[in-house]
Motif scaffolding. Structure first.
Motif: not given
Ligand SMILES: Nc1ncnc2c1ncn2[C@@H]1O[C@H](COP(=O)(O)OP(=O)(O)OP(=O)(O)O)[C@@H](O)[C@H]1O
Length: 574
Positions: A108, A240, A245, A252, A255, A299
Motif C-alpha cells: 500500500d 470499512l 483496514q 478482507s 474487515k 471506506r
C-alpha cells in the motif's frame, strides 16, 4: 473480452460513450457522452439535484471554471495538489510512481513520501512497463492545468481542479442569502480539470470530468447532536473502518462490517452524527440511480490519507469488474480549514453570528458621523458611506480606527466607490453591549461526487447478459429512453397510431422512441440493450378495441391496456 470491454463496446455502438478527438487519434483521459450517454448522465445529475436541493434544502450556484492563482494558492492547491511522477530514462513515458509500484508489488503506497516511493522502486527493481528502461528520480507533478487571463498572460490562473472552492469564495453571499442562519449550504455541479499523469483506467480517470459537490456549513457544537440524524439512525451500511483496514488479523471480508449508523456513531467508528447523516444521503442517492447495493461500501480514510485538518472522511466505493473497488464519492468533515484559509488570505471576515441561549457582554465600536461634513464632501454618496460603515466587521473597524489615529485618514473600498475618510468625519468610541450570541467560523461537511465514475458504475451495475439478450437494467430514474413504441406491421394504419402515441408521450415529458424496422423481437432487444423500461406495440387488436400491448423490460411480461391509459400508466410506473 472482460465486462469492461463489453460495456465499452455496447456504449460506443449505442451512443453512450465515445472516445474524444477520435478522428485525430484520441487522447487518454477524455471521453464524450453520446446522445443516450448525455441523457443518462443528466438523469444522474438531476436525481442528485432532487436529493440535495429538493430534499435537503440546499441551493445550487454556478461559478467560473477559470480560477485566479490567488484562490488556489490560498486553498493549498498550488503547493499540494500533486501526484508523484516517474519518467522513463529511455522512452520518456511518464507514470504515477505510486500506481506503478502497486501494479508490481503487493504493497500500500498511501501516504508514502517521495523518498519512500523512490526506495520501493529501487528495492523491487521496478522498470518502465513500456520499454523496460530505468526510471529517473521520483518527483512531484502539479495536476492543475495552468492558464492565464487576458492578453500578455499577466494574470496567472488555473482551470479549477474541483468545484468546491467556488462555494467557499462566495461564502459571505451564501451566508447572507440564508440570512446567516446555520445550518445552510450550497452545491455546485460542473467540470473539474486534472492533468492526470497517466490515465490508463479508461473512463475511471479522466482529465476533464464532472463533479457534484456540496459544502454544508454547520455550528461545530451541533455535530454530535445533529437534528436530522434521527431519521436515518437505523440505516445499516457496510463500513470499512480505518481501524479494520489496519488490522492484519482480519480477512478482507471480515474487515467490512455491516452496522447501523447509530451503532457506528456510538462506537466511535463514524466521528459524529452530522457526517453519518450525509453518508446516509449518499446511500439513498446511489440506490435511486440503480447502484447495486452489494457493490457499495463506505471506506474510512486512514490517518495518513486524510488531510491534516479533516476530522473524518469516508469514501463511497463502488465495485467494478476490472478495477475492483473505486472511490466515487468522498464525504468529509473539513472543519473550518477552508474558511479560515480564505479569511487569512482575503482579509474578509467569514464568520457567522449565532444566537446563544444566554446573553453576554461584549465591547464594540460605535460610530457617530459628522453628517454636515460628510454630506458636504460626498453629497449623494453619503448614504452609501453610512451603510458601508455599519457593515464593517470588528477587524476592519479596528483597522479604520487605528489608521485614523496614526495617519489621520483611511480609504474605505465599497462596491460603488472608494471613500477617503478623514479623522474629522467621525468619532468612534468603544461601548459595552449586551449581545445574545457570538461569532463563529462554521465547520463544513463536504460530499464530493465524481459524476462520470458514478455514471460508468450505473452502466456496469445495470449490465446483464441473459442467454438470448443483453439488458441494461437501468433504474426508472435514469433510463434515457422511457418508452419504445412499435407498429407490429407497417400497414393498416398501425404506423400512424404508433407515431401519434409516441408524440403524445413526448408531449407529456417522456422520451419515447418510434421503431418500425425488423422483427418485433429484435426491436424489443434493441430497447433492452439501451435500458428502456417499457415497450408498447400497436397490433391488430388495437384496430379493433383501441388496446395496446405493454411489455416490461425486466420481467418481459406482456399485457394489454387501453391506448388512452398508456400515458397515466407509464407516468405512474416511473
Ligand atoms: N481523474 C478523475 N476522473 C474522474 N473522476 C475523478 C477524477 N478524480 C477524482 N474524481 C472524482 O471526484 C471525486 C472527488 O474528488 P477527490 O479529490 O476526492 O478525488 P481523489 O481522492 O483525488 O481521487 P483519486 O484518489 O481517485 O485520484 C472522487 O470521488 C472521484 O469520484
Amino acid at each position: 473480452m472482460d465486462k469492461y470491454d463489453k460495456i465499452i463496446d455496447l456504449t460506443k455502438r449505442r451512443g453512450f460513450l465515445w472516445n474524444s478527438f477520435e478522428i485525430y487519434g484520441g487522447i487518454a483521459g477524455f471521453f464524450d457522452y453520446g446522445p443516450l450517454g448525455a441523457i443518462l448522465k443528466n438523469n444522474v445529475i438531476n436525481t442528485w439535484r432532487k436529493h440535495y436541493i429538493v430534499n435537503e434544502g440546499f441551493y445550487e450556484i454556478d461559478s467560473p471554471t477559470v480560477t485566479p492563482y490567488e484562490v488556489l494558492k490560498a486553498s493549498g492547491h498550488v503547493e499540494n495538489f500533486t501526484d508523484p511522477l516517474v519518467e522513463c530514462k529511455d522512452c520518456l513515458e511518464s507514470f504515477r510512481a505510486d500506481h506503478i509500484i502497486e501494479e508490481n508489488v503487493d504493497v500500500d503506497t498511501e501516504g508514502k513520501t517521495l523518498q519512500e516511493l523512490q526506495e520501493m522502486i529501487e528495492k523491487n527493481n521496478i522498470r518502465c512497463p513500456k520499454c523496460g528502461g530505468e526510471f529517473k528520480e521520483v518527483s512531484t507533478f502539479n495536476l492543475m492545468f495552468a492558464t492565464s487571463i487576458g492578453p500578455g498572460g499577466k494574470r496567472a490562473a488555473f482551470m479549477r481542479p474541483e468545484t468546491a472552492q467556488g462555494i467557499f469564495i462566495q461564502f459571505k453571499r451564501i451566508s447572507q442569502f440564508f440570512r446567516n442562519k446555520l445550518p445552510f449550504g450550497a452545491v455546485q455541479i460542473g467540470k473539474a480539470y486534472r492533468n492526470e499523469i497517466s490515465p490508463r483506467q479508461g473512463v475511471i480517470r479522466l482529465r476533464e470530468f464532472t463533479q457534484a459537490e456540496g459544502e454544508f456549513f454547520i455550528d461545530s457544537r451541533k455535530k454530535e447532536n445533529f437534528e436530522k440524524f434521527e431519521s436515518v439512525k437505523d440505516m445499516v451500511l457496510p463500513l470499512l473502518s480505518g481501524k479494520n483496514q489496519e488490522d492484519e488479523s482480519l480477512s478482507s471480508e471480515e474487515k467490512v462490517v455491516k452496522m447501523s449508523l447509530s451503532d457506528a456513531v456510538k462506537n466511535g467508528i463514524i466521528a459524529h452524527e452530522a457526517i453519518a447523516y450525509y453518508i446516509a444521503v449518499t446511500k439513498k442517492f446511489l440506490m435511486e440511480i440503480g447502484i447495486d447495493e452489494t457493490k457499495l461500501r463506505f471506506r474510512q480514510h486512514l490517518p495518513n490519507e486524510m488531510a491534516h485538518y479533516a476530522a473524518d472522511c469516508w469514501d463511497a466505493e463502488l465495485y467494478t469488474d476490472r478495477y475492483g473497488w473505486i472511490e466515487c464519492v468522498g464525504v468529509a468533515d473539513r472543519t473550518n480549514y477552508d474558511l479560515l484559509a480564505h479569511m487569512k488570505n482575503s482579509g474578509d471576515d467569514l464568520s457567522v453570528f449565532v444566537e446563544l441561549d444566554e446573553e453576554h457582554e461584549i465591547e464594540a465600536y460605535e460610530i457617530e458621523l459628522n453628517y454636515k461634513l460628510v454630506g458636504r464632501t460626498f453629497k449623494g454618496d453619503a448614504k452609501v458611506l453610512e451603510e458601508s460603515l455599519k457593515e464593517l466587521d470588528d477587524k476592519k473597524m479596528e483597522e479604520l480606527v487605528e489608521a485614523l489615529e496614526t495617519e489621520g485618514k483611511y480609504v474605505l473600498k465599497t462596491c460603488k466607490r472608494d471613500f477617503e475618510i478623514l479623522k474629522e468625519y467621525l468619532t468612534a468610541k468603544k461601548v459595552k453591549k449586551i449581545v445574545k450570541g457570538e461569532k463563529i467560523i462554521p465547520h463544513v461537511i463536504e460530499p464530493s461526487y465524481g459524476i462520470d465514475r458514478i455514471t460508468y458504475c450505473v452502466m456496469e451495475h445495470a449490465f446483464k447478459e441473459d442467454e438470448d439478450r443483453t439488458v441494461m437494467g437501468f433504474s426508472n430514474a435514469v433510463s434515457p429512453i422511457k418508452v419504445g413504441v412499435f407498429p407490429l406491421v407497417n400497414k393498416e394504419g398501425m404506423p400512424e397510431i404508433a407515431m401519434d402515441l409516441k408524440n403524445k408521450l413526448r408531449e407529456n415529458g417522456l422520451i419515447a422512441e418510434y421503431d418500425d424496422s425488423g422483427a418485433i423481437g429484435r426491436r424489443y432487444m434493441r430497447m433492452d440493450e439501451v435500458g428502456t423500461p417499457f415497450c408498447i406495440t400497436i397490433d391488430g387488436e388495437t384496430l379493433k378495441d383501441r388496446s395496446v400491448t405493454i411489455r416490461e423490460r425486466d420481467s418481459r411480461e406482456q399485457f394489454r391496456i387501453p391506448i388512452n391509459e398508456v400515458v397515466p400508466y407509464i407516468k405512474d410506473k416511473l
